[in-house]
Each structure stands twice: as C-alpha cells, then as structure tokens.
Design a protein around this motif. Structure first.
Motif, PDB file in Angstrom:
ATOM      1  N   VAL A   1       0.883  -1.174   0.000  1.00 48.62           N
ATOM      2  CA  VAL A   1       0.000   0.000   0.000  1.00 48.62           C
ATOM      3  C   VAL A   1       0.913   1.215   0.000  1.00 48.62           C
ATOM      4  N   GLN A   2       1.145   1.740  -1.191  1.00 48.36           N
ATOM      5  CA  GLN A   2       2.085   2.848  -1.350  1.00 48.36           C
ATOM      6  C   GLN A   2       1.344   4.177  -1.304  1.00 48.36           C
ATOM      7  N   GLY A   3       1.903   5.136  -0.586  1.00 47.79           N
ATOM      8  CA  GLY A   3       1.254   6.432  -0.453  1.00 47.79           C
ATOM      9  C   GLY A   3       2.128   7.568  -0.922  1.00 47.79           C
TER      10      GLY A   3
ATOM     11  N   ARG B   1      -2.476  10.293  -1.973  1.00 41.96           N
ATOM     12  CA  ARG B   1      -2.759   9.375  -3.080  1.00 41.96           C
ATOM     13  C   ARG B   1      -2.207   8.003  -2.699  1.00 41.96           C
ATOM     14  N   ALA B   2      -3.089   7.027  -2.652  1.00 40.05           N
ATOM     15  CA  ALA B   2      -2.690   5.671  -2.296  1.00 40.05           C
ATOM     16  C   ALA B   2      -2.687   4.784  -3.531  1.00 40.05           C
ATOM     17  N   MET B   3      -1.651   3.962  -3.648  1.00 38.12           N
ATOM     18  CA  MET B   3      -1.548   3.007  -4.743  1.00 38.12           C
ATOM     19  C   MET B   3      -1.802   1.611  -4.178  1.00 38.12           C
ATOM     20  N   LEU B   4      -2.892   1.000  -4.612  1.00 44.33           N
ATOM     21  CA  LEU B   4      -3.260  -0.329  -4.156  1.00 44.33           C
ATOM     22  C   LEU B   4      -3.305  -1.261  -5.355  1.00 44.33           C
ATOM     23  N   ASN B   5      -2.363  -2.228  -5.388  1.00 47.24           N
ATOM     24  CA  ASN B   5      -2.309  -3.167  -6.511  1.00 47.24           C
ATOM     25  C   ASN B   5      -2.276  -2.429  -7.849  1.00 47.24           C
ATOM     26  N   GLN B   6      -1.412  -1.433  -7.918  1.00 48.03           N
ATOM     27  CA  GLN B   6      -1.212  -0.639  -9.124  1.00 48.03           C
ATOM     28  C   GLN B   6      -2.416   0.238  -9.455  1.00 48.03           C
ATOM     29  N   GLU B   7      -3.404   0.301  -8.595  1.00 48.05           N
ATOM     30  CA  GLU B   7      -4.560   1.168  -8.811  1.00 48.05           C
ATOM     31  C   GLU B   7      -4.420   2.418  -7.957  1.00 48.05           C
ATOM     32  N   SER B   8      -4.631   3.571  -8.562  1.00 47.71           N
ATOM     33  CA  SER B   8      -4.475   4.842  -7.860  1.00 47.71           C
ATOM     34  C   SER B   8      -5.795   5.264  -7.230  1.00 47.71           C
ATOM     35  N   VAL B   9      -5.744   5.635  -5.942  1.00 46.27           N
ATOM     36  CA  VAL B   9      -6.926   6.096  -5.230  1.00 46.27           C
ATOM     37  C   VAL B   9      -6.577   7.398  -4.519  1.00 46.27           C
ATOM     38  N   ASP B  10      -7.218   8.497  -4.909  1.00 43.33           N
ATOM     39  CA  ASP B  10      -6.992   9.780  -4.253  1.00 43.33           C
ATOM     40  C   ASP B  10      -7.938   9.918  -3.068  1.00 43.33           C
ATOM     41  N   LEU B  11      -7.386  10.194  -1.898  1.00 38.94           N
ATOM     42  CA  LEU B  11      -8.178  10.352  -0.690  1.00 38.94           C
ATOM     43  C   LEU B  11      -7.890  11.724  -0.079  1.00 38.94           C
ATOM     44  N   PRO B  12      -8.874  12.623  -0.064  1.00 44.40           N
ATOM     45  CA  PRO B  12      -8.649  13.971   0.477  1.00 44.40           C
ATOM     46  C   PRO B  12      -8.641  13.980   1.996  1.00 44.40           C
ATOM     47  N   LEU B  13      -7.686  13.250   2.589  1.00 46.88           N
ATOM     48  CA  LEU B  13      -7.600  13.177   4.042  1.00 46.88           C
ATOM     49  C   LEU B  13      -7.205  14.528   4.622  1.00 46.88           C
TER      50      LEU B  13
ATOM     51  N   VAL C   1      -7.436  -3.466   3.621  1.00 44.59           N
ATOM     52  CA  VAL C   1      -7.057  -4.490   2.645  1.00 44.59           C
ATOM     53  C   VAL C   1      -7.002  -5.859   3.312  1.00 44.59           C
ATOM     54  N   ALA C   2      -6.398  -5.907   4.518  1.00 48.76           N
ATOM     55  CA  ALA C   2      -6.291  -7.180   5.244  1.00 48.76           C
ATOM     56  C   ALA C   2      -7.665  -7.735   5.599  1.00 48.76           C
ATOM     57  N   LEU C   3      -8.617  -6.853   5.832  1.00 51.54           N
ATOM     58  CA  LEU C   3      -9.977  -7.268   6.194  1.00 51.54           C
ATOM     59  C   LEU C   3     -10.853  -7.506   4.966  1.00 51.54           C
ATOM     60  N   ASN C   4     -10.253  -7.349   3.763  1.00 56.02           N
ATOM     61  CA  ASN C   4     -10.999  -7.550   2.512  1.00 56.02           C
ATOM     62  C   ASN C   4     -12.194  -6.606   2.401  1.00 56.02           C
ATOM     63  N   VAL C   5     -12.030  -5.391   2.902  1.00 59.38           N
ATOM     64  CA  VAL C   5     -13.086  -4.382   2.807  1.00 59.38           C
ATOM     65  C   VAL C   5     -12.866  -3.558   1.548  1.00 59.38           C
ATOM     66  N   PRO C   6     -13.805  -3.524   0.600  1.00 57.81           N
ATOM     67  CA  PRO C   6     -13.649  -2.703  -0.608  1.00 57.81           C
ATOM     68  C   PRO C   6     -13.549  -1.224  -0.246  1.00 57.81           C
ATOM     69  N   LEU C   7     -12.568  -0.536  -0.788  1.00 60.76           N
ATOM     70  CA  LEU C   7     -12.388   0.884  -0.466  1.00 60.76           C
ATOM     71  C   LEU C   7     -13.584   1.718  -0.917  1.00 60.76           C
TER      72      LEU C   7
END
Length: 309
Positions: A91-93, A102-114, A133-139
């Motif tokens: 989980v790269q940020g 911006r978080a990179m999950l499995n090569q997918e980019s997800v922008d989160l305005p934290l 991710v460990a809990l298998n919860v869809p973002l």
C-alpha cells in the motif's frame, strides 16, 4: 508478551521509537543508525514470534527489509502487509500538498482527500488502508468516511480560523524531530516572516532536552525568522537568554500572561505555531486562540453602525 494472550488476527505497527542516544556517546551517525535499525528489527522479530499462525502483520515497508523477518514470518505462517512511500510497499502512499493523500493499491491509484498534513499522519492513514485491505473491505465502501478522517487535535493539522489566523497546533509534540517538522511546516505556510508567531512551552529534561537540544532549538528559531517568539517555562529561560539579541523573543514564567500577550498582538494573516508538551496545558493556548477567533467581528459589524459606515 501479551500478544500470545490476546492472539490478534491483525497486528499493526505504525512506528517504533528510536533507541535513546546520550550526548556523551561518540558513535558516528552511521553507527547510530545501524544500532537503531537493529533495535527496531529485533522488536519486530520479538512480536512476530508471539503471533499465532494465520495472523497478519502490518508494518511500514521502511522497517520490513530484514531477510530474517521475512523468513520468520514465512515459518510462522504469518501474512505480512506493508505500507509506506517506498515503491515496494503493498500500500504505497504519495502525500499531495493541499489535497491529502494518493494511495496506490495493486497498481490502482486512489486519491483520498484526508484532512491531514505531514509524513507521520500520512503513514497512519496508509496503515488504516492496509488494515482495510487485510480485512478484505472494498475501499469503495469506506472512501466517503476516509475523506472525512480527522487526526487528533494537537498533532499539527493547519486550521484556518474565522479571523484570518492559521493555527498550527503541535501541542502534543515534545521531541526535537517533531519540532523540526513543526518549524518546516511553519516555513512552508508563511512566505513572510512578519506573519509568523512561534509559541514554545513545556520541554523537560526527561524529553532529552539538554544543552545539545537547546542549541538545536536556537538554530531552528534563528533559521525561521518570526514577528514574535514566545517562550514559557523554566527550561526555556536559558534558550531565551541565548536569543537575547533577537528583539522579538519574549520569555514568560506564566502561561496565562503568555496567552494574554499573544491574543493582544496577533492579527489577520498570522500563522501561529504552538509546540510543546501536553502536560503544561499548552493546548489551552490553542483553545484560547480558537475561542477568540469565534468572537471576531469586523468593525462595521458593530450594532451601533450601519454597514456602509
């Protein structure tokens, strides 16, 4: 040692304290760093040994490079999930200025305005994502809640107040590392020195605040010029004396006097940095600044005047 009793499904390690280093030590910086890394790796290995098979260990990629750790996890049948800014992190940020993370999950980019600023808070956010991710919860199910995520007060998030003052509340910090981060943040937020007000209080010898720390704080204050620097507490008296050539540095032995002086002299466009220990109630100064801001009204808002006047 309680890990065996608790038997967690997921153990999250966000950060570990560095090994204490006395001023009398003569190790080189590289030797100290190597010693710290060994100490951290050993703590993680000790925790890993106590996890049950099938558990998940979530930790920063920066402290997960030990081959021994990877082998022990494999032998114990413990899943390891990593986060961080390292390109190998699962989980790269990438912190985005004024936009959160911006978080990179499995090569997918997800922008989160934290609503957080600074590397430490960004890493906490990434640890949260790794746990999901460990809990298998869809973002997609939690993205809205994550967008509203608010860090603890006193951990340095910029707060724009109604009276035009920006508050950088680091009233829960005490280490020199935190101080450097706070001063860097102040410098980034205020291009002009006459917008800066610095308030420091509550540093104690048990925090490692000795002669060496005083020298480093003195250098920090001189490197980030301000309109006012307000210091409080006996431990900062010597620091104030060493800065006596700076006319904008004032020392107070009473936090109430400091607060009154601060409220009288701040104005629109200022950026106020609070940094120090929670135990001296430095957070009260932050509360006073916020309360004063809610009472702010422009001159034309006086009930006896017409707006056009």
């Amino acid at each position: 040692k309680d890990l065996q009793l608790i038997a967690p499904d997921i153990l999250i390690i966000t950060n570990l304290p560095r090994a204490p280093q006395g001023e009398e030590q003569v190790h080189t910086q590289r030797q100290r760093l190597h010693s710290d890394e060994q100490s951290i790796a050993q703590e993680i290995l000790d925790a890993l040994q106590l996890l049950r098979p099938g558990a998940t260990l979530i930790l920063s990629q920066e402290i997960c490079s030990s081959p021994a750790l990877v082998q022990v996890a494999k032998d114990k049948d413990v899943r390891v999930l990593t986060f961080g800014q390292h390109h190998k992190a699962q989980v790269q940020g990438i912190p985005l200025r004024h936009r959160g993370l911006r978080a990179m999950l499995n090569q997918e980019s997800v922008d989160l305005p934290l609503q957080a600023e600074g590397g430490h808070m960004a890493m906490n956010a990434l640890a949260t994502l790794a746990t999901l991710v460990a809990l298998n919860v869809p973002l997609s199910k939690v993205k809205k809640q994550l967008a509203l995520w608010q860090p603890l007060p006193g951990t340095g998030q910029p707060q724009q107040l109604p009276n035009g003052v920006c508050l950088l509340d680091h009233s829960l910090s005490k280490s020199l590392t935190s101080m450097r981060a706070a001063f860097a943040q102040l410098h980034a937020h205020t291009p002009y020195s006459n917008q800066r007000i610095i308030v420091l209080a509550g540093l104690q010898p048990e925090d490692g605040y000795g002669e060496h720390a005083k020298q480093q704080l003195q250098e920090l204050i001189r490197s980030v010029p301000a309109r006012r620097v307000l210091l409080c507490g006996d431990q900062l008296r010597k620091l104030a004396d060493s800065l006596s050539d700076l006319l904008y540095v004032n020392w107070y032995d009473d936090l109430n006097e400091l607060t009154n002086s601060l409220l009288r002299t701040k104005h629109k466009g200022d950026c106020v940095l609070l940094a120090g220990r929670e135990t001296v109630n430095l957070a009260i100064v932050g509360d006073a600044i916020r309360e004063n801001a809610t009472e702010f009204r422009p001159n034309w808002a006086n009930e006896n005047l017409h707006p056009m006047q």
